[in-house]
Design a protein around this motif. Structure first.
Motif, PDB file in Angstrom:
ATOM      1  N   LEU A 147     -30.601   9.916 -52.634  1.00  0.00           N
ATOM      2  CA  LEU A 147     -30.214  11.209 -52.059  1.00  0.00           C
ATOM      3  C   LEU A 147     -29.253  11.899 -53.015  1.00  0.00           C
ATOM      4  N   LYS A 148     -29.617  13.122 -53.409  1.00  0.00           N
ATOM      5  CA  LYS A 148     -28.767  13.943 -54.273  1.00  0.00           C
ATOM      6  C   LYS A 148     -28.437  15.237 -53.545  1.00  0.00           C
ATOM      7  N   ILE A 149     -27.170  15.587 -53.561  1.00  0.00           N
ATOM      8  CA  ILE A 149     -26.714  16.810 -52.902  1.00  0.00           C
ATOM      9  C   ILE A 149     -25.920  17.633 -53.918  1.00  0.00           C
ATOM     10  N   PHE A 150     -26.198  18.916 -53.968  1.00  0.00           N
ATOM     11  CA  PHE A 150     -25.439  19.824 -54.837  1.00  0.00           C
ATOM     12  C   PHE A 150     -24.679  20.798 -53.955  1.00  0.00           C
ATOM     13  N   MET A 151     -23.340  20.753 -54.047  1.00  0.00           N
ATOM     14  CA  MET A 151     -22.492  21.581 -53.192  1.00  0.00           C
ATOM     15  C   MET A 151     -21.882  22.729 -53.976  1.00  0.00           C
ATOM     16  N   THR A 152     -21.809  23.873 -53.320  1.00  0.00           N
ATOM     17  CA  THR A 152     -21.205  25.034 -53.951  1.00  0.00           C
ATOM     18  C   THR A 152     -20.600  25.931 -52.883  1.00  0.00           C
ATOM     19  N   ALA A 153     -19.849  26.917 -53.333  1.00  0.00           N
ATOM     20  CA  ALA A 153     -19.258  27.936 -52.467  1.00  0.00           C
ATOM     21  C   ALA A 153     -18.822  29.072 -53.384  1.00  0.00           C
ATOM     22  N   SER A 154     -18.527  30.211 -52.817  1.00  0.00           N
ATOM     23  CA  SER A 154     -18.113  31.344 -53.641  1.00  0.00           C
ATOM     24  C   SER A 154     -16.788  31.045 -54.337  1.00  0.00           C
ATOM     25  N   VAL A 155     -16.538  31.734 -55.452  1.00  0.00           N
ATOM     26  CA  VAL A 155     -15.283  31.558 -56.190  1.00  0.00           C
ATOM     27  C   VAL A 155     -14.089  31.868 -55.296  1.00  0.00           C
ATOM     28  N   GLU A 156     -14.196  32.919 -54.508  1.00  0.00           N
ATOM     29  CA  GLU A 156     -13.088  33.317 -53.641  1.00  0.00           C
ATOM     30  C   GLU A 156     -12.759  32.239 -52.619  1.00  0.00           C
ATOM     31  N   VAL A 157     -13.779  31.676 -52.016  1.00  0.00           N
ATOM     32  CA  VAL A 157     -13.564  30.624 -51.024  1.00  0.00           C
ATOM     33  C   VAL A 157     -12.963  29.384 -51.677  1.00  0.00           C
ATOM     34  N   ARG A 158     -13.459  29.030 -52.836  1.00  0.00           N
ATOM     35  CA  ARG A 158     -12.945  27.838 -53.522  1.00  0.00           C
ATOM     36  C   ARG A 158     -11.506  28.027 -53.970  1.00  0.00           C
ATOM     37  N   ALA A 159     -11.163  29.224 -54.443  1.00  0.00           N
ATOM     38  CA  ALA A 159      -9.786  29.499 -54.857  1.00  0.00           C
ATOM     39  C   ALA A 159      -8.842  29.439 -53.651  1.00  0.00           C
ATOM     40  N   PHE A 160      -9.289  29.956 -52.521  1.00  0.00           N
ATOM     41  CA  PHE A 160      -8.477  29.911 -51.301  1.00  0.00           C
ATOM     42  C   PHE A 160      -8.221  28.469 -50.883  1.00  0.00           C
ATOM     43  N   ARG A 161      -9.254  27.639 -50.940  1.00  0.00           N
ATOM     44  CA  ARG A 161      -9.096  26.234 -50.560  1.00  0.00           C
ATOM     45  C   ARG A 161      -8.115  25.521 -51.479  1.00  0.00           C
ATOM     46  N   ARG A 162      -8.242  25.777 -52.775  1.00  0.00           N
ATOM     47  CA  ARG A 162      -7.362  25.139 -53.745  1.00  0.00           C
ATOM     48  C   ARG A 162      -5.922  25.603 -53.558  1.00  0.00           C
ATOM     49  N   HIS A 163      -5.725  26.892 -53.303  1.00  0.00           N
ATOM     50  CA  HIS A 163      -4.384  27.440 -53.068  1.00  0.00           C
ATOM     51  C   HIS A 163      -3.749  26.785 -51.851  1.00  0.00           C
ATOM     52  N   ARG A 164      -4.525  26.626 -50.807  1.00  0.00           N
ATOM     53  CA  ARG A 164      -4.030  26.000 -49.578  1.00  0.00           C
ATOM     54  C   ARG A 164      -3.655  24.543 -49.821  1.00  0.00           C
ATOM     55  N   GLU A 165      -4.491  23.838 -50.559  1.00  0.00           N
ATOM     56  CA  GLU A 165      -4.226  22.427 -50.851  1.00  0.00           C
ATOM     57  C   GLU A 165      -2.928  22.255 -51.643  1.00  0.00           C
ATOM     58  N   LEU A 166      -2.758  23.078 -52.684  1.00  0.00           N
ATOM     59  CA  LEU A 166      -1.563  22.965 -53.517  1.00  0.00           C
ATOM     60  C   LEU A 166      -0.309  23.377 -52.756  1.00  0.00           C
ATOM     61  N   ALA A 167      -0.419  24.425 -51.919  1.00  0.00           N
ATOM     62  CA  ALA A 167       0.727  24.865 -51.125  1.00  0.00           C
ATOM     63  C   ALA A 167       1.171  23.763 -50.167  1.00  0.00           C
ATOM     64  N   TRP A 168       0.186  23.061 -49.599  1.00  0.00           N
ATOM     65  CA  TRP A 168       0.503  21.955 -48.691  1.00  0.00           C
ATOM     66  C   TRP A 168       1.281  20.853 -49.403  1.00  0.00           C
TER      67      TRP A 168
END
Length: 230
Positions: A147-168
């Motif tokens: 089973l192979k899965i390729f995951m993606t999301a928009s740049v904006e969504v990914r940047a928001f997630r990363r910002h939230r993670e680092l802020a935490w």
């Protein structure tokens, strides 16, 4: 059901590690974070002076010392996933900083680093029953994964997630700074000469820009059930 190898690839901050952990817990498999291994090598290079003042890498120096780099994952009480150890030291927090994030892609382009870590990863998968995520798991490390899965999301969504993670974690960075980091990592990961980030032809694509985690897990579990049928 038979034991299989599940290879999850995708862009940075696409949620692949989070969902790989969740899927592994759901089906009772071992989770391996291949990205943590490249981050650990990056941390080793930073600590041992293999990054020059201009940001370039002393490749020959690092190549000569790769035999001294030992990475392992240990299960710890109270943790939802194995913790990363570098030469016997727990470095799970250190490898997640923005400083390491800004330097990991150049390290990951080095052929001798990738060759060393791919060997380690393939050894981990020999018994099957694992979920591994990264950039080249379904194309280079386990091209025959069931089973192979390729995951993606928009740049904006990914940047928001990363910002939230680092802020935490207490790290303060502007959204634009993080967005630029995401875009640059995409560029480096997708254009490197050795094992570039790309979707395997037989991978199932999951764009999770607007899909909540429970629904993502349901979709991935359905894919697993189909792939693991005897």
């Amino acid at each position: 059901m038979k034991k299989i190898v599940i290879a999850i690839d995708g862009h940075s901050s696409s949620g692949k590690s989070t969902m790989a952990k969740a899927l592994a817990r759901e089906i009772g498999y071992i989770y391996v974070d291949s990205g943590a291994m490249y981050r650990a090598v990056t941390l080793y290079a930073m600590r041992n002076g293999f990054f020059r003042a201009d940001g370039s890498i002393d490749e020959e120096g690092l190549r000569a010392r790769m035999g001294d780099v030992h990475i392992e994952f240990r299960l710890e009480e109270g943790k939802d996933a194995p913790q990363t150890y570098l030469n016997g030291e727990r470095v799970e927090d250190e490898i997640r900083t923005m400083e390491v994030s800004n330097r990991v892609s150049p390290i990951a382009t080095l052929a001798f680093v990738r060759e060393a870590l791919v060997r380690m990863q393939q050894e981990m998968g020999e018994r099957k029953g694992i979920v591994m995520d990264g950039r080249d798991i379904g194309t280079t490390v386990f091209p025959n994964a069931e089973l192979k899965i390729f995951m993606t999301a928009s740049v904006e969504v990914r940047a928001f997630r990363r910002h939230r993670e680092l802020a935490w974690k207490g790290e303060e960075h502007t959204m634009e700074e993080i967005r630029q980091n995401v875009v640059e990592r995409d560029r480096i990961d997708s254009t490197r000469a050795v094992s570039p980030l790309r979707q395997a032809p037989d991978a199932k694509v999951l764009d999770n820009s607007d899909i909540p985690m429970p629904e993502q897990l349901r979709i991935m579990k359905e894919w697993y059930d189909e792939a693991a049928k005897e």
